[in-house]
Design a protein around this motif. Structure first.
Motif, short mmCIF file in Angstrom:
data_model
loop_
_atom_site.label_atom_id
_atom_site.label_comp_id
_atom_site.label_asym_id
_atom_site.label_seq_id
_atom_site.Cartn_x
_atom_site.Cartn_y
_atom_site.Cartn_z
N TYR A 496 -4.72 -3.01 1.16
CA TYR A 496 -3.93 -3.95 1.93
C TYR A 496 -4.44 -5.37 1.66
N ARG A 499 -1.05 -12.12 3.43
CA ARG A 499 -0.03 -12.95 2.80
C ARG A 499 -0.67 -14.02 1.92
N PHE A 502 -1.71 -12.44 -1.31
CA PHE A 502 -0.52 -12.10 -2.09
C PHE A 502 0.04 -13.35 -2.78
N CYS A 511 3.71 -5.12 -5.19
CA CYS A 511 3.28 -4.92 -3.80
C CYS A 511 4.48 -4.55 -2.93
N ARG A 512 4.16 -3.98 -1.78
CA ARG A 512 5.18 -3.63 -0.79
C ARG A 512 4.85 -4.34 0.50
N ALA A 513 5.86 -5.06 1.05
CA ALA A 513 5.65 -5.82 2.29
C ALA A 513 5.53 -4.88 3.48
N ASP A 526 1.97 -9.84 9.06
CA ASP A 526 2.58 -9.62 7.76
C ASP A 526 1.50 -9.38 6.71
N TYR A 528 0.60 -6.88 2.75
CA TYR A 528 1.19 -6.22 1.59
C TYR A 528 0.28 -5.10 1.13
#
Length: 533
Positions: A496, A499, A502, A511-513, A526, A528
């Motif tokens: 993980y 933000r 990222f 990546c996946r939000a 928030d 990723y």
């Protein structure tokens, strides 16, 4: 315990112990040392303990305070010092006191002085030869030749001994032994440079076999001579100190200061780090040959001292390199060794990326194995993960149980610190798969090992935290706390990132939000999940 041996003009004696609070000397009934001496003031002098040393101070007495024949307002006492108050004599005794040397500013003007340049000390060629006229040598000439042969032998043996010396004390002891035999001095002092008002401190002392008379022990060192030797880098022989103005009054106690002196500098790496000081209690006691011998010995001693310093420096560097390499990359370690002044308490604010990694289900796994097996597996795991962190330029901050913390961008920040951190996290997951196969081959239950990783980028305070005895390089701040919370929420095998991390990687990783709930925040955070590079 230090003591004062007191003798008044009537011959009465007393022995008084000195406590930590010190005492006052005088005729007053309130004094700690009461003197039956009409020449002493009511409150004549005070002895106090300061920084582990005893100091005697004149309390504005009428007839003054004398230490070893020299009038003083204040003086640090050394064992066997003679204090004169009026017509009374007090001897300070302290078997546990540190060695001290007393300096005198009296000028040696008028004394017969010879000098040698340090550059002339390459050999003993300056020692004059005898018996070269072709005629039969006299008994005196034969003895002189024997002495010179003995000197050459001793110099050769000294060179071999000093070559293998590994400590300053060993160098000083060997040098003093030779000079006592060759020059027949009353005492030999080796003084080292230091940052103080006097500029020199006693590092080693050697006395003639008699052990030294009291007047020899109390004899001062000429600051005029030592300053001249250190400033001009010469070896100096003063054959007559009787021209000292302090002796012109003919005071009997000062007649003990009559002496011949040889003083030579110790040049280590082109810096004067001290002097060798020989003296003898009579006029013209040293010869030209003695001067040349001391000059040559000082040159050999300086080379040996440089070797000792180099060995100490290499040893310290090896120890420091071994210690720092446990948590810092190699290039950071080398920089610290080049700039040791940067290793100090304190921190600085800067942008860095913090990584936390933790083993999932460690408690369950460890409950199934012996403690020895757990420690061995953890050591193997941490060894592999640390190597991955170093390969990507990270700094290992600490191990936390079965977890670890690393910093990217400290102590040296770079534009790609966040990228390096994510690459390190991916590398750790890949290396873990290899490690699990090794564990599987050993038929233990650690083949199910999984880790969760959290990464955050932001402002941190980094620096050395701790005490003067132990320092730890670490980072603190909300950025660190948030990285730890991201790791706590990351499931087994997941990475993980925040933000900020990222955005700093500029889309180099798929990546996946996500939105996760973290401790201390009401709103979802928030973040990723890194899927692959």
């Amino acid at each position: 315990m230090p003591k004062l041996s007191v003798r008044d003009p009537g011959g009465n004696t007393q022995l008084i112990e000195l406590g930590a609070d010190g005492l006052v000397i005088g005729r007053s009934k309130d004094a700690g040392v009461i003197l039956e001496d009409i020449h002493a003031s009511r409150l004549h002098a005070r002895i106090t303990r300061e920084s582990g040393r005893y100091v005697v101070t004149d309390l504005n007495s009428g007839n003054g305070l004398y230490v070893n024949g020299e009038r003083v307002h204040q003086a640090v006492l050394a064992s066997r010092d003679l204090i004169r108050v009026g017509h009374s004599e007090l001897v300070f005794e302290d078997s546990g006191s540190a060695p001290e040397v007393r300096f005198s500013d009296a000028d040696a003007a008028g004394a017969a002085i010879l000098v040698r340049r340090v550059e002339d000390a390459a050999s003993l060629a300056q020692i004059r030869t005898v018996g070269s006229t072709g005629s039969s040598a006299t008994q005196e000439e034969v003895e002189a030749l024997r002495k010179k042969a003995r000197i050459l032998t001793l110099m050769y043996e000294l060179g071999k001994t000093l070559k293998g010396s590994i400590s300053l004390e060993e160098v000083y002891r060997q040098v003093s032994r030779l000079l006592l035999e060759v020059c027949a001095a009353d005492r030999i002092l080796i003084l080292e440079s230091e940052n103080s008002d006097e500029g020199l401190r006693l590092a080693h002392r050697a006395d003639a076999e008699t052990g030294g008379r009291r007047e020899d022990r109390q004899r001062t060192v000429s600051r005029t001579i030592t300053r001249k030797v250190m400033t001009e880098r010469i070896t100096l022989l003063s054959s007559n100190a009787s021209m000292d103005p302090a002796l012109a009054q003919g005071q009997s106690i000062l007649l003990q200061q009559l002496r011949s002196v040889i003083c030579a500098p110790l040049l280590v790496r082109d810096e004067v780090q001290g002097v060798i000081y020989l003296d003898k209690g009579k006029v013209a006691a040293f010869t030209h040959d003695d001067l040349d011998v001391v000059n040559a010995v000082a040159a050999q001693a300086a080379i040996a001292l440089e070797n000792v310093h180099a060995l100490d420096r290499l040893t310290r560097e090896a120890e420091a390199r071994a210690a720092y390499s446990r948590f810092l990359p190699a290039h950071v370690v080398e920089d610290l060794l080049q700039r040791p002044e940067s290793l100090k308490l304190g921190g600085a604010n800067q942008i860095a990326t913090v990584l936390f990694a933790d083993i999932r289900g460690f408690t369950r796994l460890s409950a199934q194995l012996d403690p020895e097996v757990i420690v061995g597996m953890l050591n193997e795991y941490f060894g592999e993960m640390t190597e991955v962190i170093f390969e990507h330029g990270g700094t290992l901050d600490k191990y936390i149980g079965d977890g670890l913390m690393a910093i990217f961008g400290a102590p040296y920040a770079g534009p790609d610190d966040s990228i390096h951190a994510v690459r390190a996290a991916l590398g750790m997951q890949e290396r873990l798969q290899i490690l699990k196969e090794q564990f599987r081959s050993k038929e233990n239950r650690w083949h199910d090992l999984q880790i969760g990783i959290g990464i955050n980028t932001g402002l941190v305070t980094v620096g050395y935290v701790g005490s003067a005895r132990r320092l730890d390089y670490t980072a603190i701040g909300d950025t660190v706390n948030m990285a730890s919370r991201l790791e706590s929420n990351a499931p087994a095998g997941a990475i993980y990132v925040s933000r900020s991390t990222f955005e700093a990687t500029h889309g180099q990783f798929e990546c996946r939000a996500l939105q996760i709930k973290v401790k201390g925040r009401d709103e979802p955070l928030d973040c990723y999940q890194v899927l692959c590079a």
